[in-house]
Enzyme design. Structure first.
Site, PDB file in Angstrom:
ATOM      1  N   GLY A   1       0.821  -1.219   0.000  1.00 14.81           N
ATOM      2  CA  GLY A   1       0.000   0.000   0.000  1.00 14.81           C
ATOM      3  C   GLY A   1       0.850   1.263   0.000  1.00 14.81           C
ATOM      4  N   ASP A   2       0.100   2.347  -0.056  1.00 19.09           N
ATOM      5  CA  ASP A   2       0.693   3.660  -0.205  1.00 19.09           C
ATOM      6  C   ASP A   2       1.612   4.072   0.955  1.00 19.09           C
ATOM      7  OD1 ASP A   2       0.539   6.010  -1.770  1.00 19.09           O
ATOM      8  OD2 ASP A   2      -0.465   6.907  -0.024  1.00 19.09           O
TER       9      ASP A   2
ATOM     10  N   ASP B   1       0.710   8.760  15.730  1.00 20.33           N
ATOM     11  CA  ASP B   1       0.181  10.017  15.215  1.00 20.33           C
ATOM     12  C   ASP B   1       1.410  10.727  14.677  1.00 20.33           C
ATOM     13  OD1 ASP B   1      -0.424  12.652  14.838  1.00 20.33           O
ATOM     14  OD2 ASP B   1      -1.594  12.882  16.666  1.00 20.33           O
ATOM     15  N   HIS B   2       1.575  10.722  13.353  1.00 28.76           N
ATOM     16  CA  HIS B   2       2.881  11.148  12.824  1.00 28.76           C
ATOM     17  C   HIS B   2       3.185  12.603  13.146  1.00 28.76           C
ATOM     18  CE1 HIS B   2       0.654  12.760   9.369  1.00 28.76           C
ATOM     19  NE2 HIS B   2       1.733  13.444   9.067  1.00 28.76           N
TER      20      HIS B   2
ATOM     21  N   GLU C   1      -3.868  22.462   4.090  1.00 34.49           N
ATOM     22  CA  GLU C   1      -3.227  21.657   3.048  1.00 34.49           C
ATOM     23  C   GLU C   1      -3.669  22.179   1.691  1.00 34.49           C
ATOM     24  OE1 GLU C   1      -2.730  17.265   3.905  1.00 34.49           O
ATOM     25  OE2 GLU C   1      -4.667  17.703   4.803  1.00 34.49           O
TER      26      GLU C   1
ATOM     27  N   HIS D   1      -4.178  14.734  15.090  1.00 34.15           N
ATOM     28  CA  HIS D   1      -3.120  15.740  14.956  1.00 34.15           C
ATOM     29  C   HIS D   1      -3.484  17.049  15.673  1.00 34.15           C
ATOM     30  CE1 HIS D   1      -1.882  12.835  12.137  1.00 34.15           C
ATOM     31  NE2 HIS D   1      -2.438  13.330  11.062  1.00 34.15           N
TER      32      HIS D   1
HETATM   33  C1  BG6 Z   1      -2.606  12.347   7.560  1.00 33.52           C
HETATM   34  C2  BG6 Z   1      -3.974  12.531   6.988  1.00 33.52           C
HETATM   35  O1  BG6 Z   1      -2.682  11.835   8.866  1.00 33.52           O
HETATM   36  O2  BG6 Z   1      -1.938  13.599   7.594  1.00 33.52           O
HETATM   37  C3  BG6 Z   1      -3.901  13.145   5.598  1.00 33.52           C
HETATM   38  O3  BG6 Z   1      -4.618  11.270   6.912  1.00 33.52           O
HETATM   39  C4  BG6 Z   1      -3.090  14.414   5.627  1.00 33.52           C
HETATM   40  O4  BG6 Z   1      -5.203  13.398   5.081  1.00 33.52           O
HETATM   41  C5  BG6 Z   1      -1.760  14.176   6.309  1.00 33.52           C
HETATM   42  O5  BG6 Z   1      -2.889  14.833   4.282  1.00 33.52           O
HETATM   43  C6  BG6 Z   1      -1.015  15.477   6.496  1.00 33.52           C
HETATM   44  O6  BG6 Z   1       0.263  15.200   6.975  1.00 33.52           O
HETATM   45  P1  BG6 Z   1       1.459  16.216   6.763  1.00 33.52           P
HETATM   46  O7  BG6 Z   1       2.579  15.607   7.513  1.00 33.52           O
HETATM   47  O8  BG6 Z   1       1.677  16.301   5.292  1.00 33.52           O
HETATM   48  O9  BG6 Z   1       0.980  17.516   7.322  1.00 33.52           O
END
Ligand code: BG6
Length: 515
Positions: free
Chosen positions: A32-33, A199-200, A238, A262
């Site tokens: 996957g992606d 949660d990145h 975004e 986030h």
């Molecule tokens: C992800 C969301 O968790 O975070 C996406 O599912 C979003 O929809 C992305 O585009 C944004 O992450 P970043 O690091 O590019 O701000």
């Protein structure tokens, strides 16, 4: 422009990063992606930085029929780094394997167990495994159960528990009820100390820097409260749309996709009380305590506190982009929101009465994540007699992305015989000062998981309290009582979102003006 010198030398020993222990990374949904875009590239970067040793392997699991070599080719395509030597790349790719099967088939997990035993022996990884769920959330429970039944989850003894870790991607549930059910399914086979809910955003350098700025400096904390702060704005804008994730996104929307995790994560770090120490549970305890103090959102109240939006066709950077409802994979009559703004209050001694204005949206004018803390204006202007009655407030901006850094705006006298004032900005830019771009958040988080540090991962009580906050909004949305307003793609904001903040005599910070 003031010069900022990082005092990094005396910290050098402390700053040395801890390499991962011997480990096999087992990724479900490997074709996957997420795996291709983020995980493989981040692991490779760790490998190049010698934070992943030779006692490491990667086992991709998925439904596609791919040989090890097919998958290695896919992996090689995900690594586009001009500084890589062919030797580095090939020695990393040799450690990558793939196994095909159906996620609901017990036999698949027997095969995985067999393959892991072979690879553990070959790489001397001592049975340490990180299982990474990069699959749709609907099948998290199924995979966890099969891993448990195949004896791979290791819940039994504390010693064994340290060897098996589970990384779960967001969204963790769709609402409070489903998050509790999902947690029960997973906890039947893994204990909380084994579960890393990712949660990145928490892996981003500048998000972690919120804690340093607040608690490693004496000058901010005394001002960090209702006596000195007028309001806080958090923006996650975004310019991208839903890309190729419409299937997931159309069932989620901005509130579930960005807000529950986030956005509330950043509110937690910016507003929490000082933790007793930099220990995982001390930090997570304070974050949960803060989330518990957030006043319940009342989306149906007379004065709106939540506004939803959905993009229609427009232009971004001179390029035409289609409406959300025309995106491939989105239902033409979709009611999903691609934008949410909310006004939130934290009912505790520190923050009582200070509004937090939060907004996130797709297809806005540009990509920008920032936390802007606007201080109260001076109580009295001694310059009123020369026409300077209204002093602009000081604003401290934590710039999360892009152009990571910190800005502080203040007033100063312009040179000359007249008493003229200008608003200046002191600007700290991460890349300029430290001479490097901030590393991808996944690198930090994957490494933390491999070394067993849960600080930057979300605990179950955090997940539950955030869904508790959002459930009333989700319910109102589900009843069609909070319909998304249209906004043209490429705008900075739109009327209904503006009304939310302008009702209080304030304005959103412009997105386009930020460098
Ligand atoms: C992800 C969301 O968790 O975070 C996406 O599912 C979003 O929809 C992305 O585009 C944004 O992450 P970043 O690091 O590019 O701000």
């Amino acid at each position: 422009m003031p010069q900022i010198q990082p005092s990094i030398s005396r910290q050098e020993l402390l700053c040395a990063e801890t390499p991962a222990a011997p480990c096999g990374m087992v990724v479900f949904g490997a074709s996957g992606d997420l795996a291709r875009r983020k995980l493989i590239a981040s692991l490779f970067e760790l490998y190049k930085r010698q934070l992943l040793g030779e006692q490491f392997f990667f086992l991709g699991c998925g439904r596609k029929h791919l040989s090890d070599d097919d998958y290695r080719n896919i992996a090689a395509d995900s690594i586009s780094d001009s500084t890589t030597t062919p030797e580095q790349l090939s020695s990393f790719l040799e450690k990558i394997y793939f196994i095909t099967g159906a996620y609901d088939d017990a036999a698949f997990y027997e095969d995985i167990a067999g393959r892991l035993a072979e690879l553990d022996a070959k790489y001397n990884t001592g049975g340490n495994h990180v299982y990474y769920f990069a699959v749709p959330p609907a099948i998290y429970g199924t995979i966890a159960e099969h891993l448990g039944n195949a004896g791979l989850s290791c819940k039994g003894s504390p010693e064994c528990r340290r060897r098996a870790k589970l990384v779960v991607e967001k969204p963790f549930g769709r609402d409070l009820k489903s998050a509790i059910v999902l947690n029960e399914q997973i906890q039947n086979h893994f204990s909380e100390s084994q579960i890393y809910r990712i949660d990145h955003y928490l892996g981003k350098e500048t998000v972690q820097n919120i804690l340093m700025l607040r608690f490693a400096n004496a000058i901010f904390e005394p001002l960090w409260n209702r006596n000195y702060i007028d309001h806080i704005q958090i923006t996650i804008a975004e310019s991208l749309g839903v890309e190729h994730r419409a299937g997931y996104y159309d069932r989620s929307g901005a509130l579930r996709d960005m807000f529950q995790n986030h956005m509330l994560g950043m509110v937690g770090l910016v507003a929490m009380e000082p933790p007793a120490s930099f220990g995982a549970d001390h930090i997570r305890d304070e974050k949960v305590k803060l989330l518990r103090s957030i006043r319940p959102l009342e989306p149906g109240a007379d004065e709106p506190t939540v506004v939803a939006g959905r993009y229609i066709a427009g232009q971004i950077a001179g390029r035409d982009v289609c409406a959300y409802r025309r995106e491939e994979g989105v239902a033409p009559d979709s009611t999903t929101e691609t934008f949410v703004a909310a006004k939130v209050f934290v009912d505790n001694w520190r923050w009582k009465g200070v509004p937090f204005y939060l907004r996130t949206g797709k297809r806005l004018a540009k990509r920008l994540t920032e936390i802007a803390i606007t201080f109260k204006t001076v109580p009295h202007s001694m310059f009123a007699s020369i026409g300077l009655e209204d002093m602009p407030p000081n604003v401290l901006v934590l710039k999360i992305q892009p152009n990571e850094g910190i800005n502080l705006s203040f007033q100063a006298k312009r040179p000359g015989s007249k008493t003229c004032m200008s608003t200046l900005t002191m600007n700290f830019n991460y890349a300029e000062v430290f001479g490097a771009e901030a590393p991808e958040a996944y690198q930090r988080l994957l490494l933390d998981c491999m070394v067993g540090d849960q600080t930057l991962f979300t605990r179950q009580d955090d997940v539950e309290i955030s869904w508790t906050l959002l459930d009333p909004v989700l319910n109102v949305m589900a009843r069609g009582e909070l319909p998304p307003f249209d906004y043209p793609a490429g705008v900075e904001s739109f009327g209904h979102a503006d009304a939310l903040i302008e009702a209080d005599g304030r304005k959103w910070r412009p997105i386009l003006e930020v460098e």
